[in-house]
Design an enzyme around this catalytic site. Structure first.
Site, mmCIF file in Angstrom:
data_model
loop_
_atom_site.group_PDB
_atom_site.id
_atom_site.type_symbol
_atom_site.label_atom_id
_atom_site.label_comp_id
_atom_site.label_asym_id
_atom_site.label_seq_id
_atom_site.Cartn_x
_atom_site.Cartn_y
_atom_site.Cartn_z
ATOM 1 N N TRP A 98 0.851 -1.199 0.000
ATOM 2 C CA TRP A 98 0.000 0.000 0.000
ATOM 3 C C TRP A 98 0.879 1.239 0.000
ATOM 4 O O TRP A 98 1.343 1.680 1.052
ATOM 5 C CB TRP A 98 -0.920 -0.025 1.223
ATOM 6 C CG TRP A 98 -1.930 -1.114 1.141
ATOM 7 C CD1 TRP A 98 -3.102 -1.087 0.451
ATOM 8 C CD2 TRP A 98 -1.850 -2.415 1.737
ATOM 9 N NE1 TRP A 98 -3.763 -2.278 0.584
ATOM 10 C CE2 TRP A 98 -3.032 -3.116 1.361
ATOM 11 C CE3 TRP A 98 -0.912 -3.062 2.546
ATOM 12 C CZ2 TRP A 98 -3.283 -4.432 1.775
ATOM 13 C CZ3 TRP A 98 -1.166 -4.354 2.957
ATOM 14 C CH2 TRP A 98 -2.333 -5.031 2.567
ATOM 15 N N HIS B 80 -7.027 1.983 1.773
ATOM 16 C CA HIS B 80 -8.126 1.058 1.465
ATOM 17 C C HIS B 80 -9.297 1.342 2.406
ATOM 18 O O HIS B 80 -9.157 2.163 3.321
ATOM 19 C CB HIS B 80 -7.689 -0.413 1.545
ATOM 20 C CG HIS B 80 -6.931 -0.774 2.791
ATOM 21 N ND1 HIS B 80 -6.374 -2.012 3.009
ATOM 22 C CD2 HIS B 80 -6.642 -0.060 3.912
ATOM 23 C CE1 HIS B 80 -5.782 -2.042 4.185
ATOM 24 N NE2 HIS B 80 -5.929 -0.884 4.741
ATOM 25 N N ARG C 54 -3.530 6.161 -3.085
ATOM 26 C CA ARG C 54 -2.242 5.469 -3.088
ATOM 27 C C ARG C 54 -1.234 6.259 -3.886
ATOM 28 O O ARG C 54 -1.557 6.827 -4.931
ATOM 29 C CB ARG C 54 -2.370 4.057 -3.665
ATOM 30 C CG ARG C 54 -3.078 3.143 -2.692
ATOM 31 C CD ARG C 54 -3.105 1.710 -3.129
ATOM 32 N NE ARG C 54 -4.157 1.026 -2.382
ATOM 33 C CZ ARG C 54 -4.529 -0.213 -2.567
ATOM 34 N NH1 ARG C 54 -3.936 -0.941 -3.508
ATOM 35 N NH2 ARG C 54 -5.481 -0.749 -1.842
ATOM 36 N N GLN D 194 -13.115 2.360 -3.280
ATOM 37 C CA GLN D 194 -13.246 0.933 -3.003
ATOM 38 C C GLN D 194 -14.582 0.740 -2.338
ATOM 39 O O GLN D 194 -15.177 1.692 -1.837
ATOM 40 C CB GLN D 194 -12.179 0.498 -1.989
ATOM 41 C CG GLN D 194 -10.931 -0.050 -2.611
ATOM 42 C CD GLN D 194 -10.058 -0.765 -1.587
ATOM 43 O OE1 GLN D 194 -10.271 -0.678 -0.376
ATOM 44 N NE2 GLN D 194 -9.067 -1.460 -2.079
ATOM 45 N N VAL E 56 -6.752 -11.209 6.650
ATOM 46 C CA VAL E 56 -7.652 -12.354 6.408
ATOM 47 C C VAL E 56 -6.876 -13.664 6.446
ATOM 48 O O VAL E 56 -5.685 -13.701 6.155
ATOM 49 C CB VAL E 56 -8.384 -12.230 5.041
ATOM 50 C CG1 VAL E 56 -9.474 -11.186 5.111
ATOM 51 C CG2 VAL E 56 -7.415 -11.932 3.917
ATOM 52 N N ALA F 280 -14.584 -10.786 4.503
ATOM 53 C CA ALA F 280 -14.437 -9.388 4.081
ATOM 54 C C ALA F 280 -13.941 -9.369 2.655
ATOM 55 O O ALA F 280 -13.318 -10.321 2.196
ATOM 56 C CB ALA F 280 -13.437 -8.666 4.975
HETATM 57 N N1 PHE Z 1 -8.023 -3.944 1.651
HETATM 58 C C1 PHE Z 1 -7.491 -4.761 0.587
HETATM 59 C C2 PHE Z 1 -6.842 -3.880 -0.461
HETATM 60 O O1 PHE Z 1 -7.160 -2.748 -0.585
HETATM 61 C C3 PHE Z 1 -8.569 -5.593 -0.063
HETATM 62 C C4 PHE Z 1 -9.148 -6.600 0.878
HETATM 63 C C5 PHE Z 1 -10.228 -6.270 1.653
HETATM 64 C C6 PHE Z 1 -8.622 -7.867 0.943
HETATM 65 C C7 PHE Z 1 -10.783 -7.199 2.509
HETATM 66 C C8 PHE Z 1 -9.162 -8.806 1.783
HETATM 67 C C9 PHE Z 1 -10.245 -8.468 2.571
HETATM 68 O O2 PHE Z 1 -6.000 -4.313 -1.172
#
Ligand code: PHE
Length: 342
Positions: A154, A173, A199, A213, A256, A310
């Site tokens: 990120w 995100h 970003r 997003q 996750v 998620a």
């Molecule tokens: N937050 C992650 C991203 O921006 C995406 C994501 C969200 C992945 C939730 C897994 C679970 O790259």
């Protein structure tokens, strides 16, 4: 004497009623009220009359004078008004009206509304969080500690640190909204959270430094990957108006476990393989997975009590697929030729 006054007055009023120009008004004023006018003669001769007559004649002479003055003014006004240039000032009520231009919602807002409608229809709530975030919510609480190499994924815009403030940044995100929501709410729940992310990366036709997003988070005691896949299929089939299949591929995100890349069957060929999907039948959509227990603990839940899933998808990417838009940079370009198409 009285009848003389009335006679002069009537004559004056009659003449005034026939005037055509301002000059004529001026002349009449001179003739009837001027120094050499008959009226003035009468007033001058008042001194030769008895007190009684002075009063009477004086009074009616003044009344007559006033009446003449009023008439002069009245006709002067009529003349001014009749000279008014009606031609240039007239309103042509037969000309068609000018249509007022109205703006409309940007395509991203339209898509966002569409997404919110589909999810609220499935019992989801819409949650919100700040665009300027703390390091804690954007990273630490999501199981991405300070020196974790995954942080490199990120590219972050950091805000100059201020004393006593947690290190601030522009959220990379929408996942920090997961933590913010769980801190205040107990499972079971289902939420989505659409919003802007940032970003620090070079832009090209599929990458923007500012993009949307939308996060989904479903938590309960027995939420499984199967629920997740089903909800994904339901959502995408509604969003694209056709039957969509979902495919999960193993991937890694610190928040996750297990983590997935989330693919949907190609919109053009429904999975058979075509140019749009480079012949593999699937289109890549974003990251997803089962919520890591460390994330529950960071949000104040007991370890191993709940399960949840998620995902985080790019909103522009969905809009591009649905409306066949070839360059993500168009969304924020402010180019009306683009905006007006939707
Ligand atoms: N937050 C992650 C991203 O921006 C995406 C994501 C969200 C992945 C939730 C897994 C679970 O790259």
């Amino acid at each position: 004497m009285q009848s003389k006054i009335i006679e002069i007055k009537n004559k004056a009023i009659e003449e005034i009623s026939e005037v055509k120009t301002k000059e004529e008004i001026f002349d009449l004023e001179k003739k009837y009220l001027g120094r050499n006018s008959e009226f003035n003669q009468i007033l001058k001769n008042l001194k030769n009359l008895s007190e009684e007559e002075k009063k009477e004649i004086g009074k009616s002479a003044n009344l007559a004078k006033k009446e003449i003055e009023d008439n002069l003014k009245k006709y002067e006004r009529i003349i001014s008004e009749s000279n008014f240039d009606f031609q240039s000032e007239k309103i042509d009520i037969t000309i068609p009206g000018k249509r007022k231009k109205r703006g409309h919602l940007n395509i991203l807002s339209q898509v966002r509304n569409e997404i919110e409608d589909i999810f609220t229809g499935m019992g989801f709530e819409v949650a919100d969080g700040p665009e300027v975030e703390t390091e804690h919510y954007n990273f630490d609480a999501l199981n991405i500690p300070k020196d974790h190499p995954a942080r490199d994924e990120w590219d972050t815009f950091w805000i100059k640190p201020e004393e006593k403030l947690d290190h601030m940044l522009l959220r990379t995100h929408t996942s920090p909204v997961q933590i913010r929501y769980m801190e205040k709410n107990e499972p079971p729940f289902r939420i989505i959270s659409p919003g802007k992310c940032f970003r620090r990366e070079a832009t090209d036709s599929t990458h923007e430094h500012t993009f949307y997003q939308f996060e989904a988070l479903v938590v309960g005691e027995d939420v499984s990957v199967a629920n997740f896949k089903y909800i994904g299929e339901q959502f995408f089939s509604k969003f694209f108006n056709k039957d969509i299949k979902v495919r999960l591929r193993p991937s890694f995100f610190p928040f996750v476990e297990p983590g997935f890349e989330f693919d949907i069957s190609c919109l053009m060929c429904s999975g058979k393989g075509c140019r749009a999907c480079k012949n593999n039948g699937w289109l890549e959509l974003g990251g997803a997975g089962m919520v890591n227990q460390n994330v529950f603990v960071a949000s104040g839940y007991p370890r191993n009590k709940y399960q949840g899933f998620a995902w985080g998808f790019g909103l522009e990417r969905l809009a591009m697929m649905k409306y066949k838009i070839s360059d993500i940079r168009l969304f924020h370009s402010g180019d009306l030729r683009f905006i007006k198409q939707f």
